[in-house]
Design an enzyme around this catalytic site. Structure first.
Site, PDB file in Angstrom:
ATOM      1  N   ALA A 147       6.629  -2.151  -4.731  1.00 66.80           N
ATOM      2  CA  ALA A 147       6.698  -1.294  -3.400  1.00 66.80           C
ATOM      3  C   ALA A 147       5.617  -0.224  -3.387  1.00 66.80           C
ATOM      4  O   ALA A 147       5.051   0.149  -4.415  1.00 66.80           O
ATOM      5  CB  ALA A 147       8.056  -0.966  -3.450  1.00 66.80           C
ATOM      6  N   HIS A 148       5.507   0.285  -2.308  1.00 64.23           N
ATOM      7  CA  HIS A 148       4.494   1.454  -2.088  1.00 64.23           C
ATOM      8  C   HIS A 148       4.766   2.814  -2.985  1.00 64.23           C
ATOM      9  O   HIS A 148       5.699   3.278  -3.486  1.00 64.23           O
ATOM     10  CB  HIS A 148       4.716   1.953  -0.640  1.00 64.23           C
ATOM     11  CG  HIS A 148       6.145   2.579  -0.189  1.00 64.23           C
ATOM     12  ND1 HIS A 148       6.437   2.681   1.152  1.00 64.23           N
ATOM     13  CD2 HIS A 148       7.204   2.816  -0.953  1.00 64.23           C
ATOM     14  CE1 HIS A 148       7.709   3.250   1.267  1.00 64.23           C
ATOM     15  NE2 HIS A 148       8.108   3.267  -0.066  1.00 64.23           N
ATOM     16  N   ASN A 149       3.310   3.341  -3.313  1.00 62.44           N
ATOM     17  CA  ASN A 149       3.232   4.290  -4.364  1.00 62.44           C
ATOM     18  C   ASN A 149       3.723   4.251  -5.672  1.00 62.44           C
ATOM     19  O   ASN A 149       4.073   5.097  -6.417  1.00 62.44           O
ATOM     20  CB  ASN A 149       3.998   5.527  -3.634  1.00 62.44           C
ATOM     21  CG  ASN A 149       3.506   6.005  -2.137  1.00 62.44           C
ATOM     22  OD1 ASN A 149       3.663   5.681  -1.196  1.00 62.44           O
ATOM     23  ND2 ASN A 149       2.303   6.933  -2.463  1.00 62.44           N
ATOM     24  N   CYS A 180       1.039  -1.474   0.051  1.00 64.48           N
ATOM     25  CA  CYS A 180      -0.119  -0.116  -0.073  1.00 64.48           C
ATOM     26  C   CYS A 180       0.867   1.407   0.056  1.00 64.48           C
ATOM     27  O   CYS A 180       2.110   1.237   0.373  1.00 64.48           O
ATOM     28  CB  CYS A 180      -0.874  -0.014   1.207  1.00 64.48           C
ATOM     29  SG  CYS A 180      -0.255   0.305   2.818  1.00 64.48           S
TER      30      CYS A 180
END
Length: 346
Positions: free
Chosen positions: A241-243, A220
């Protein structure tokens, strides 16, 4: 499930040569097929099997000449490979969509809603305030966290974990063991050398027709959303991975890893074991060959890159040829130096 050859031809838009009422109940390779099986011929090197196959029916191209008698009924279509792929999808959908109802024990929160035609397998869990559409299939041991939204005709396979606030579009497939929406890898270094976890309060959004492979993990966002756009297909054992933001109809093969805040364009191809550092972007229609390590942004569309660090595929292949010749070139250089006359003393 049994279908007549005529029904198969209708699905793929083909014409029948032979017994249109013959029935098939399975799909098989042309070299392995037996009675009741449907096969296809798209590669010319497999043509000899057409005359010996035990298949009841074979999908072939419209202009394929017959060099001898064929026992199987033929279905002629413009593109046999695409037609067979369509049948595989049709068969898979027919068998999966046959699942209906609720197996016990399973859990559905009172505040959750789920549309008609759904399936909930044994030991599945659906949390508070979830909204699931029609014909959604939740297989055994799947976990759906609070406030998750899942669109019509999506499939969550056995053991998949969907964390809170994830949004999944229509016709998505999350395969066994995948984890969508887990915390991103965010830790702030402290003065004493330790690390403090940074709360990850964002979510993951999958648009329509996205496929996530087995044991793949999508983190997330720290804030906002990790976004996988329409039609993208991600293989098994991939780390997102995030973003991250991954564009439309991009494909990512197994064991690839994307660091945080990467932006991938539309119609990109990431082959196996590709690694991308964080906070860079990749232009649409880019191909990264297997084991490529990307350290800087790709701004020009349509490039094919390879190697670590990544550069042009053609240049990389030329460099590989030179690299393989280095021992020989070293020997030649040593011989030249040995035979070179000593320079005159001043």
């Amino acid at each position: 499930m049994k279908f007549t050859v005529a029904q198969i031809a209708q699905v793929v838009g083909g014409t029948v040569e032979g017994d249109a009422e013959a029935t098939v109940s399975s799909l098989a390779k042309i070299e392995e097929a037996g009675p009741g099986a449907l096969a296809f011929l798209a590669n010319a090197k497999y043509e000899p099997f057409l005359y010996s196959t035990g298949a009841t029916a074979v999908i072939v191209s419209p202009d394929l000449p017959l060099r001898q008698a064929v026992a199987a009924t033929l279905v002629r279509v413009a593109d046999p490979y695409s037609a067979f792929t369509k049948l595989l999808e049709f068969y898979a959908q027919a068998t999966r969509m046959g699942k209906r109802g609720v197996e016990q024990p399973s859990y559905l929160a009172e505040s959750a809603t789920i549309g008609a035609g759904h399936y909930r397998g044994a030991f599945s869990y659906i949390g508070d305030n979830c909204v699931l559409g029609e014909n959604v299939l939740i297989f055994p041991h799947a976990y759906i966290g609070d406030r998750v939204r899942i669109g019509d005709n999506s499939i969550i396979h056995a053991g998949a974990k969907i964390y809170a606030d994830t949004v999944i579009g229509r016709r998505c497939v999350i395969k066994a063991g995948a984890v969508v929406g887990t915390d991103g890898f965010g830790f702030a270094p402290q003065p004493d050398g330790s690390y403090k976890a940074i709360p990850q309060i964002g979510n993951v959004v999958l648009e329509d027709d996205v496929s996530i492979g087995a044991n793949t993990t999508i983190d997330c966002a720290t804030m906002g959303s990790t976004l996988i756009r329409q039609g993208t297909k991600i293989d098994n054992l991939v780390q997102v991975a995030h973003n991250n933001e991954i564009g439309r109809h991009t494909v990512i093969a197994a064991q690839s890893g994307l660091s945080g805040s990467v932006k991938i364009g539309d119609f990109c191809v990431l082959a196996g074991q590709v690694g991308i550092v964080g906070h860079i972007s990749v232009a649409s229609h880019t191909t990264l060959a297997a084991k490529t390590g990307l350290q800087k942004s790709v701004r020009e569309e349509g490039q094919v890159l390879q190697g670590y660090p990544a550069f042009s595929l053609r240049e990389n292949q030329r460099s590989a040829v030179i690299y393989r010749r280095l021992p020989e070139l070293e020997r030649r250089l040593a011989t030249l130096e040995k035979n070179q006359p000593a320079p005159d003393k001043p």
